[in-house]
Structure formats: structure tokens, C-alpha cells
Scaffold this active site. Structure first.
Site, PDB file in Angstrom:
ATOM      1  N   LYS A  90      -3.945   0.124 -17.614  1.00 15.14           N
ATOM      2  CA  LYS A  90      -3.849   0.316 -16.162  1.00 15.14           C
ATOM      3  C   LYS A  90      -2.563  -0.307 -15.682  1.00 15.14           C
ATOM      4  CE  LYS A  90      -5.386   1.382 -12.109  1.00 15.14           C
ATOM      5  NZ  LYS A  90      -4.096   2.155 -11.986  1.00 15.14           N
ATOM      6  N   GLN A 111       1.519  -7.071 -16.680  1.00 14.92           N
ATOM      7  CA  GLN A 111       0.344  -6.364 -16.167  1.00 14.92           C
ATOM      8  C   GLN A 111      -0.903  -6.735 -16.956  1.00 14.92           C
ATOM      9  OE1 GLN A 111       1.208  -3.775 -13.627  1.00 14.92           O
ATOM     10  NE2 GLN A 111      -0.910  -4.135 -13.065  1.00 14.92           N
ATOM     11  N   LYS A 114      -2.058 -10.086 -15.667  1.00 13.88           N
ATOM     12  CA  LYS A 114      -2.470  -9.919 -14.268  1.00 13.88           C
ATOM     13  C   LYS A 114      -3.829  -9.231 -14.182  1.00 13.88           C
ATOM     14  CE  LYS A 114       0.561  -7.686 -11.885  1.00 13.88           C
ATOM     15  NZ  LYS A 114       1.338  -6.687 -11.087  1.00 13.88           N
ATOM     16  N   LYS A 126       2.266   0.159 -18.306  1.00 15.38           N
ATOM     17  CA  LYS A 126       3.279   0.425 -17.275  1.00 15.38           C
ATOM     18  C   LYS A 126       4.107   1.616 -17.708  1.00 15.38           C
ATOM     19  CE  LYS A 126       4.550  -1.373 -13.359  1.00 15.38           C
ATOM     20  NZ  LYS A 126       3.792  -2.222 -12.420  1.00 15.38           N
ATOM     21  N   GLY A 165       1.035   3.759  -8.635  1.00 14.94           N
ATOM     22  CA  GLY A 165       2.396   3.686  -8.112  1.00 14.94           C
ATOM     23  C   GLY A 165       3.065   2.360  -8.418  1.00 14.94           C
ATOM     24  N   ASP A 166       4.354   2.342  -8.226  1.00 11.38           N
ATOM     25  CA  ASP A 166       5.161   1.116  -8.252  1.00 11.38           C
ATOM     26  C   ASP A 166       6.419   1.495  -7.463  1.00 11.38           C
ATOM     27  OD1 ASP A 166       5.192  -1.655  -9.887  1.00 11.38           O
ATOM     28  OD2 ASP A 166       7.236  -0.913  -9.815  1.00 11.38           O
ATOM     29  N   THR A 210      -1.884  -4.887  -1.966  1.00  7.29           N
ATOM     30  CA  THR A 210      -1.034  -5.900  -2.611  1.00  7.29           C
ATOM     31  C   THR A 210      -0.594  -6.927  -1.567  1.00  7.29           C
ATOM     32  OG1 THR A 210      -0.295  -4.147  -4.089  1.00  7.29           O
ATOM     33  CG2 THR A 210       0.898  -6.227  -4.186  1.00  7.29           C
ATOM     34  N   ASN A 241       5.833  -0.818   0.290  1.00  9.17           N
ATOM     35  CA  ASN A 241       4.414  -0.951   0.588  1.00  9.17           C
ATOM     36  C   ASN A 241       3.924  -2.387   0.646  1.00  9.17           C
ATOM     37  OD1 ASN A 241       2.850   1.184   1.055  1.00  9.17           O
ATOM     38  ND2 ASN A 241       1.838   1.185  -0.936  1.00  9.17           N
ATOM     39  N   SER A 381      -6.964  -0.993  -7.103  1.00  9.13           N
ATOM     40  CA  SER A 381      -6.928   0.219  -7.925  1.00  9.13           C
ATOM     41  C   SER A 381      -8.196   0.304  -8.779  1.00  9.13           C
ATOM     42  CB  SER A 381      -5.708   0.210  -8.846  1.00  9.13           C
ATOM     43  OG  SER A 381      -4.557   0.637  -8.156  1.00  9.13           O
TER      44      SER A 381
HETATM   45  O1  2IT Z   1       2.523  -4.090 -10.433  1.00  6.48           O
HETATM   46  C1  2IT Z   1       1.392  -3.618 -10.156  1.00  6.48           C
HETATM   47  O2  2IT Z   1       0.375  -4.291 -10.292  1.00  6.48           O
HETATM   48  C2  2IT Z   1       1.325  -2.248  -9.657  1.00  6.48           C
HETATM   49  N1  2IT Z   1       2.358  -1.621  -9.517  1.00  6.48           N
HETATM   50  C3  2IT Z   1       0.012  -1.629  -9.321  1.00  6.48           C
HETATM   51  C4  2IT Z   1      -0.703  -1.178 -10.558  1.00  6.48           C
HETATM   52  C5  2IT Z   1      -1.979  -0.404 -10.294  1.00  6.48           C
HETATM   53  O3  2IT Z   1      -2.513   0.111 -11.288  1.00  6.48           O
HETATM   54  O4  2IT Z   1      -2.438  -0.320  -9.162  1.00  6.48           O
END
Ligand code: 2IT
Length: 449
Positions: A90, A111, A114, A126, A165-166, A210, A241, A381
Site C-alpha cells: 500500500k 511507507q 509508517k 510506492k 496518490g502522492d 494527512t 493536499n 486509505s
Molecule cells: O506517503 C503516503 O503515505 C501517501 N502518499 C499516501 C499513501 C496511501 O496509500 O494513501
């Protein structure tokens, strides 16, 4: 330093010298794990750390697309499936002209930790492309996204890998990506991506999550110091965002975001980005595709500082919320000289290594790490995935309440993990240890591969 830990870090430095962002992310995490590795000699037996710094798999693919003038262009796309021990991969997709494999790997590595911190069943991944969305028309964006998904679709899925997204990928891009996935697969597959529009399976609060999560985390830090967010001034970066979500929540709670930044410089608004009109204007600037923060200064008649970063301004709280390595040593020194007490990372790895070390050595400043502070985005998410798989829709209040709870838990888990290993109030080490421990437990249980 623990011999095993040292050898792993040395190995990464040597073998990935051409991937500086990845090396930086690995070093920053591993160096905080020493007490854990000391207490768990069994990890070395199964070479757990070398397995953790190697992505499970990474795809690189060609993406061709046609510009409005009929010319064809070629970009590189990536998806790095870093670690799937605790759930399907994810993580977001970043479309930005200068991304490369090193950036993908650093983001995938971060990630993983996290996502583990959120307590939810999501592994780390990612992806992205070296495509520059600046100035592209809507049809160009659509064609790029469709082509991108034609290459990616066979490697993802609701139980395999769930992109989101990112930078450079927002609700519009997710819509085009999902549409192409649905066309190719001929089914909905629980939405596959997250960050979708609400009309087709997106979650309430995901766009804000976020930023909201970062402010909830900040409130925990302030409470620890016996302070309140009411009346505080905050310096932010970027105008995406995440920064938009911070502005909304900070305003609601009586604080003021006084700076935004872009590739062209930063704006200083002493009254705060704190009216509905100003907060909405952030989305207008994004939608314009110009990528210039000066537009805000022109619109609202505030100071614009071309070519500069906002870290020298006098504000109570710094929240670097734009991109990696945005805050350098000279900025860190200025932040300390200005007597700032709260340095709350929001973007992924926004602080250079030397700046981060310097800040952490200062007794008067609390440093909060990005992987904890910005985890509310990916956590929401995961809430979107839960709603999609249960085929139901939660209200904004329900999602927000869960997000708030998750952020409080992340904060507390980090505090507890650092305490448990005798590190005191250390939010950076605590987040790394708590995330690591969860991934390590799952990997140990699943055998060596
Ligand atoms: O850096 C991040 O945590 C994101 N860009 C969101 C990743 C997500 O799967 O919502």
C-alpha cells in the site's frame, strides 16, 4: 554500535551509493534501532535487517503518451513493492519530473514502517513516474494515466497492491487510473486504488486526512508540553493536499498557518491562510497546473519571497509539508535561533540528515518524525479499503473519529516504544521502533524468504 547493524548500514551505503535518498532513509531508521537489535540476537540468525532493506520486488516500465499537438513522449514508470509481511502493498504514486528508483525505494521503505505504525493490515509500497504534470492539459493527463495503468494493472489488485496518490497524483489522476483499470479488468475489484472520488467508492475525509492527522498528532505533542494549539502560528510548505488539510484543521482549532511555498518561493500571510476563501484558493492554485505559489500573494496582497524557503520566519511551529530534503542545516540553525519549540515533519523525509541530527541535539526543540505525523493519510486509505470491501459508506464523522483515534494511538505507541528501550521522550526513535517491531514480528513468524 551493534556489529550486525553496522554491517547492514555499511552494505547499503556501499551497494546503493547511486541511491542517496534510499541510503539516507535506511540510515535514519536503522541507527535508531540499536537497543532493539541488541536485545534480539535472533534477528541476525535469519538476516532480518538485510531482508528488510531489500524490496520484495520492483517493476520498471515504459509509459508512452500523446501530447495535444500529436507528438509522442516516453516516460519511465515504477512500482516498488517493498514489504508485504503485514498486508498487501500500500502506498502512493508520485508523478514528478525528477523522481528515480532511489526516490521510489526511499518512499517504499518509509511507507513500510509508517503503514505498520497505523496498526492496520497494510504492507508498504510506492510508485510513480518521471512525468511532469506542470502545464499539462486535462486530456494529456488522462492519456498519460491510461497508458500508465496499461503497464501497471497486471501487478496490482485489492489483495496484492493498492496504489494511491502522492505528489502530482490527486483525485483527478486516481479517477483516470481507476477508470483504465476497470476497463482492462472488466470489474470493480473493490476500487483497487484509494483516494477515489466519493461518487465511486472514495472515503469521506481522505483528501483532508494527512493534514488533519498531522494536526491531531501535533495536539498530542502540545498536550505533553501543557500547551494548546489555540493561537499558535504555523509555518507550512507546499500548497498540496496535505498543506490544505493542515490549513483547514488548524483554522478550525484557532491556529494560523502563515506560510505556503512552491518551486518559485514562499508567501507570508500574517493573518493566516485562515478564511474559507483562502483555504479554497489552495485548491484553485493546484487545479491551475501552474505550480506557482506567487499566485496566492497576487490574489490576497501578501508578501512573496521569490526563490526562498519559509524556514526563517518567526512562528511557533514548523511543519515542513512539501517534499524530501526541503529543510537544510542552515535552515535548522535559523529555526533554533528563532526559538521554535516544535519541529513537526509532515512530508516524507523533509529534513536533510545533518539538519535532522542538529535539531535532535537541541534541548529546546521537540522533533516529531514524518512517518508518524503523516500516517493519517494512508490510515484513512486503509479505512477506504475497509469500506470498499464491506460495500458500505461511513460518514465524515465516523471516518474522522477513527482517524483521530489512530493518530492518538500512533503517538502513544511511539512514546511507549522509546520509553521501553530507555530512550526517554524520543518521538523519532519511538516511531521507528514501534513500526519495525510490528514488521519484524510478522517476518519472523512467516519464515525466511
Ligand atoms: O506517503 C503516503 O503515505 C501517501 N502518499 C499516501 C499513501 C496511501 O496509500 O494513501
Amino acid at each position: 554500535m551493534n556489529a550486525y547493524l553496522t554491517s547492514v548500514i555499511e552494505g547499503v551505503r556501499t551497494h546503493h551509493a547511486d541511491e542517496p535518498e534510499f541510503v539516507q532513509a535506511v540510515e535514519e531508521v536503522l541507527t535508531t534501532l540499536e537497543p532493539v537489535i541488541d536485545q534480539h540476537p535472533e534477528y541476525e540468525m535469519v538476516d532480518l535487517l538485510n531482508r528488510m532493506v531489500e524490496p520484495e520486488r520492483t517493476f520498471t516500465f515504459r509509459v508512452c503518451w500523446m501530447a495535444d499537438d500529436g507528438t509522442w513522449h516516453t516516460n519511465t514508470g515504477w512500482r516498488c513493492q517493498f514489504n508485504g509481511a503485514i498486508g498487501p502493498y500500500k502506498g502512493g504514486l508520485r508523478f514528478q519530473k525528477d523522481v528515480n528508483l532511489s526516490v521510489m525505494k526511499f518512499l517504499g521503505f518509509e511507507q513500510t514502517f509508517k503503514n505498520a505504525l497505523t496498526g492496520l493490515p497494510i504492507g508498504g509500497g510506492k510508485g510513480g513516474a518521471d512525468f511532469d504534470p506542470t502545464g499539462k492539459s486535462d486530456s494529456e493527463i488522462m492519456r498519460f494515466c491510461q497508458s500508465y495503468m496499461q503497464a501497471l494493472y497486471r501487478y496490482i489488485g485489492p489483495d496484492v497492491d493498492i496504489p494511491a496518490g502522492d505528489m502530482g497524483v490527486g483525485a483527478r489522476e486516481i479517477g483516470y487510473l481507476f477508470g483504465e483499470y476497470r476497463r482492462l479488468k472488466g470489474c470493480f475489484e473493490n476500487g483497487v486504488l484509494t483516494g477515489k472520488g466519493f461518487s465511486y467508492g472514495g472515503s469521506r475525509i481522505r483528501p483532508e486526512a494527512t493534514g488533519y492527522g498531522a494536526v491531531y498528532y501535533l495536539q498530542n505533542v502540545l498536550a505533553h508540553e501543557g500547551e494548546d494549539i489555540q493561537g499558535k502560528t504555523i509555518a507550512c510548505a507546499g500548497f498540496g493536499n496535505v498543506t490544505w488539510g493542515i490549513c483547514k484543521k488548524a483554522t478550525e482549532l484557532g491556529a494560523k498557518v502563515v506560510t505556503l511555498s512552491g518551486p518559485d518561493g514562499y508567501i507570508y500571510d500574517p493573518d493566516g491562510v485562515a478564511t474559507p476563501e483562502k483555504v479554497d484558493y489552495i485548491t484553485v492554485m493546484r487545479a491551475s497546473g501552474r505550480n506557482l505559489v506567487k499566485d496566492y500573494a497576487d490574489r490576497f496582497g501578501v508578501e512573496f519571497h521569490p526563490g526562498e524557503k519559509p524556514w526563517g520566519v518567526k512562528a511557533d511551529i514548523m511543519m515542513p509539508s512539501a517534499m524530501q530534503n526541503d529543510v537544510h542545516l542552515e535552515h535548522a540553525k535559523q529555526i533554533v535561533a528563532n526559538g521554535v519549540k516544535y519541529y513537526i515533519e509532515v512530508a516524507n523525509m523533509p529534513t536533510t540528515s545533518d539538519a535532522l541530527s542538529y535539531l535532535q541535539e537541541q534541548p529546546g526543540i521537540i522533533v516529531a518524525p514524518c512517518k508518524a505525523v503523516n500516517a493519517g493519510g494512508v490510515a484513512t486509505s486503509a479505512l477506504e479499503m475497509a469500506q470498499n470491501s464491506e460495500r458500505l459508506v461511513w460518514t465524515a464523522e465516523e471516518v474522522d473519529q477513527q482517524l483521530h483515534q489512530i493518530m492518538n494511538t500512533i503517538y502513544q505507541m511511539s512514546v511507549d516504544a522509546a520509553e521501553r528501550y530507555g530512550l526517554g521522550y524520543n518521538l523519532v526513535a519511538g516511531a521507528n521502533i514501534a513500526g519495525f517491531q510490528r514488521v519484524a514480528d510478522a517476518m519472523m513468524a512467516q519464515g525466511v524468504f
